[in-house]
Scaffold this active site. Structure first.
Site, short mmCIF file in Angstrom:
data_model
loop_
_atom_site.label_atom_id
_atom_site.label_comp_id
_atom_site.label_asym_id
_atom_site.label_seq_id
_atom_site.Cartn_x
_atom_site.Cartn_y
_atom_site.Cartn_z
N GLY A 7 0.87 -1.19 0.00
CA GLY A 7 0.00 0.00 0.00
C GLY A 7 0.90 1.23 0.00
O GLY A 7 1.69 1.42 0.92
N LYS A 10 -0.37 7.72 1.38
CA LYS A 10 0.45 8.60 2.24
C LYS A 10 1.07 7.82 3.39
O LYS A 10 2.23 7.99 3.75
CB LYS A 10 -0.44 9.73 2.82
CG LYS A 10 -0.89 10.73 1.80
CD LYS A 10 0.18 11.78 1.57
CE LYS A 10 -0.20 12.80 0.51
NZ LYS A 10 -1.61 13.21 0.50
N GLY A 12 1.46 4.44 3.81
CA GLY A 12 2.39 3.42 3.37
C GLY A 12 3.74 4.02 3.03
O GLY A 12 4.80 3.50 3.44
N LYS A 79 -6.58 2.16 9.98
CA LYS A 79 -7.44 2.48 11.14
C LYS A 79 -8.87 2.56 10.64
O LYS A 79 -9.21 3.47 9.87
CB LYS A 79 -7.04 3.83 11.75
CG LYS A 79 -5.61 3.88 12.27
CD LYS A 79 -5.22 5.28 12.74
CE LYS A 79 -3.80 5.34 13.26
NZ LYS A 79 -3.38 6.70 13.63
N GLY A 107 -1.56 5.52 17.07
CA GLY A 107 -1.00 6.67 17.79
C GLY A 107 -0.99 7.92 16.93
O GLY A 107 -1.35 7.86 15.74
N LYS A 161 -11.48 7.56 16.75
CA LYS A 161 -10.98 8.95 16.80
C LYS A 161 -11.23 9.66 15.48
O LYS A 161 -11.40 10.88 15.44
CB LYS A 161 -9.51 8.99 17.22
CG LYS A 161 -8.54 8.30 16.28
CD LYS A 161 -8.00 9.24 15.21
CE LYS A 161 -7.10 8.51 14.23
NZ LYS A 161 -6.64 9.39 13.13
N THR A 218 -5.76 14.35 15.88
CA THR A 218 -6.61 14.33 14.69
C THR A 218 -7.77 15.31 14.79
O THR A 218 -8.20 15.88 13.79
CB THR A 218 -7.14 12.89 14.47
OG1 THR A 218 -6.05 11.97 14.56
CG2 THR A 218 -7.81 12.74 13.11
N ARG A 225 -7.47 14.46 7.48
CA ARG A 225 -8.47 14.37 6.43
C ARG A 225 -9.87 14.33 7.03
O ARG A 225 -10.82 14.91 6.49
CB ARG A 225 -8.24 13.14 5.53
CG ARG A 225 -7.07 13.25 4.54
CD ARG A 225 -5.76 12.92 5.17
NE ARG A 225 -5.77 11.62 5.82
CZ ARG A 225 -5.42 10.47 5.21
NH1 ARG A 225 -5.00 10.47 3.96
NH2 ARG A 225 -5.46 9.33 5.86
N1 LIG Z 1 -2.30 9.62 6.14
C1 LIG Z 1 -2.02 9.58 7.44
O1 LIG Z 1 -1.57 10.58 8.04
C2 LIG Z 1 -2.27 8.33 8.21
C3 LIG Z 1 -3.11 7.33 7.71
N2 LIG Z 1 -3.33 6.21 8.46
C4 LIG Z 1 -4.19 5.14 7.95
O2 LIG Z 1 -3.54 4.49 6.86
C5 LIG Z 1 -4.52 3.92 6.01
C6 LIG Z 1 -4.19 4.30 4.59
O3 LIG Z 1 -4.41 5.69 4.51
P1 LIG Z 1 -3.52 6.67 3.60
O4 LIG Z 1 -2.32 5.97 3.09
O5 LIG Z 1 -3.35 7.93 4.36
O6 LIG Z 1 -4.55 6.90 2.41
P2 LIG Z 1 -4.32 7.62 1.01
O7 LIG Z 1 -5.62 8.24 0.65
O8 LIG Z 1 -3.09 8.44 1.04
O9 LIG Z 1 -4.03 6.37 0.06
C7 LIG Z 1 -5.00 5.37 -0.02
C8 LIG Z 1 -4.32 4.28 -0.80
O10 LIG Z 1 -5.21 3.18 -0.85
C9 LIG Z 1 -5.19 2.69 -2.18
N3 LIG Z 1 -6.45 2.02 -2.48
C10 LIG Z 1 -7.64 2.61 -2.72
N4 LIG Z 1 -8.55 1.67 -3.01
C11 LIG Z 1 -7.91 0.48 -2.91
C12 LIG Z 1 -8.31 -0.86 -3.08
N5 LIG Z 1 -9.57 -1.15 -3.41
N6 LIG Z 1 -7.39 -1.83 -2.92
C13 LIG Z 1 -6.13 -1.52 -2.58
N7 LIG Z 1 -5.67 -0.27 -2.40
C14 LIG Z 1 -6.57 0.71 -2.56
C15 LIG Z 1 -4.98 3.90 -3.06
O11 LIG Z 1 -4.41 3.52 -4.29
C16 LIG Z 1 -4.01 4.72 -2.23
O12 LIG Z 1 -2.70 4.37 -2.54
C17 LIG Z 1 -5.88 4.42 6.50
O13 LIG Z 1 -6.52 3.41 7.25
C18 LIG Z 1 -5.51 5.60 7.40
O14 LIG Z 1 -6.45 5.79 8.44
C19 LIG Z 1 -2.76 6.02 9.70
C20 LIG Z 1 -1.94 6.98 10.23
C21 LIG Z 1 -1.62 8.18 9.51
O1 LIG Z 2 -4.48 8.71 11.76
C1 LIG Z 2 -3.99 9.80 11.48
C2 LIG Z 2 -3.10 10.53 12.42
O2 LIG Z 2 -2.72 9.71 13.51
C3 LIG Z 2 -4.35 10.49 10.21
O3 LIG Z 2 -5.58 11.12 10.43
P1 LIG Z 2 -6.53 11.42 9.16
O4 LIG Z 2 -6.82 10.08 8.51
O5 LIG Z 2 -7.74 12.10 9.75
O6 LIG Z 2 -5.74 12.32 8.24
#
Ligand SMILES: NC(=O)C1=CN([C@@H]2O[C@H](COP(=O)(O)OP(=O)(O)OC[C@H]3O[C@@H](n4cnc5c(N)ncnc54)[C@H](O)[C@@H]3O)[C@@H](O)[C@H]2O)C=CC1
Ligand SMILES: O=C(CO)COP(=O)(O)O
Length: 295
Positions: A7, A10, A12, A79, A107, A161, A218, A225
């Site tokens: 993945g 952001k 990953g 999450k 966290g 959260k 958050t 987001r």
């Molecule tokens: N962005 C952040 O600051 C943080 C995000 N997270 C968690 O990480 C997880 C991923 O979020 P982000 O990377 O931030 O999201 P993002 O919006 O940056 O990226 C989402 C990713 O998921 C992929 N995706 C979408 N549909 C898909 C599918 N059907 N199968 C496989 N991949 C698919 C997209 O191609 C994209 O690369 C979420 O659960 C988020 O809550 C946790 C901590 C921090």
């Molecule tokens: O989980 C996160 C920070 O710990 C990222 O929060 P958002 O998905 O609301 O951007």
């Protein structure tokens, strides 16, 4: 440690950056990316340690269609709670991998700040504390790791959260002031803990980095987001427009739907989550939601 991040959103990419400081890490995603050490799915699955950064709502399908159990140890980074079933991520992943090979990272951690190597503290939870310790020991020097064995507490915290963050964005978007936001966050923490205790989570977990820590972060920043979804709702935008403008995952939206379903089935009092659901799903006026919450 030989790792693969699966993945490349952001989070990953941020975890890839972090673990790459001291480990041999590759990265894979369904969409090929111009990232150093981007590899094929087979090469990624060959790694002993996996970091799964696929958003919560897509995990089950991805695991069914692509995962091959080769004895890997897995760090779950998403999450959320699955809307279609109300399943927590540990309930999904344990259908594919024994729980003693699963750990969960949670966290206060905006990906953008982790990507900039800014100081961060995170929790790694597993019923197998030795595994949690292993992942924690391989975090970079700028991330302090804490280990815990309350997996349910960590998962509920991380998912819930996001829903409270939407409510907080609505509160700030309506200009209700700092008192109102503080009250909302405090009551949101109580609601998270009440919900979690229904599923056996330890109350003190909600005071941890994965609970209060992530909630404070958050629910108080435009970097979130989910918080920005709340700002959009306060502006009277519809969900389609909000998510299109966001262009990224906001896990609080599907998780609010999942919480509504669980609350109805198990008769749990979740006033804030229910108002977020009403605004997201039923187009309820945010002013009315605030009135009903304060009423
Ligand atoms: N962005 C952040 O600051 C943080 C995000 N997270 C968690 O990480 C997880 C991923 O979020 P982000 O990377 O931030 O999201 P993002 O919006 O940056 O990226 C989402 C990713 O998921 C992929 N995706 C979408 N549909 C898909 C599918 N059907 N199968 C496989 N991949 C698919 C997209 O191609 C994209 O690369 C979420 O659960 C988020 O809550 C946790 C901590 C921090
Ligand atoms: O989980 C996160 C920070 O710990 C990222 O929060 P958002 O998905 O609301 O951007």
């Amino acid at each position: 440690m030989k790792m693969a991040v699966i993945g490349a959103g952001k989070w990953g990419q941020a975890l890839y950056h972090a673990f790459s400081q001291d480990n041999d890490v590759v990265i894979y995603s369904r969409t090929p990316r111009e990232i150093e050490h981007f590899v094929s799915l087979d090469e990624a699955l060959e790694r002993e340690y996996l970091v799964m950064a696929i958003p919560a709502q897509f995990v089950r399908k991805w695991m069914e269609e692509h995962f091959e159990d080769r004895g890997q140890k897995i760090l779950v980074a998403a999450k959320g709670i699955e809307t279609s079933t109300g399943a927590f991520l540990n309930e999904i992943y344990t259908q594919f991998v024994p729980e003693d090979r699963l750990a969960y990272i949670s966290g206060p951690s905006f990906a953008t700040e982790v990507q900039q190597s800014l100081p961060t503290a995170l929790m790694i939870s597993s019923t197998n504390l030795a595994l949690a310790e292993t992942f924690s020991a391989h975090l970079p020097s700028y991330i302090k790791g804490y280990v815990d064995d309350d997996v349910v507490g960590a998962e509920v915290s991380g998912a819930y959260k996001n829903v409270i963050a939407i409510a907080s964005g609505v509160c700030d978007g309506l200009g209700l002031g700092n008192n109102a936001r503080a009250a909302l966050i405090s009551r949101g923490l109580v609601e998270m803990a009440r919900f979690g205790s229904t599923f056996g989570a330890r109350t003190e977990t909600f005071l941890s980095l994965g609970g209060a820590g992530d909630l404070f972060l958050t629910a108080s920043s435009k970097l979130s987001r989910n918080y920005r979804v709340g700002l959009g709702l306060a502006e009277g935008k519809d969900m389609e427009t909000i998510l299109e403008e966001l262009g990224e995952v906001a896990e609080g939206v599907p998780t609010a739907r999942a919480l509504h379903k669980i609350a109805q089935e198990k008769k749990i009092y979740l006033p804030i989550a229910e108002e977020v659901y009403a605004m997201i799903e039923e187009g309820k006026d945010p002013h009315e939601s605030v009135h009903d919450l304060l009423g």
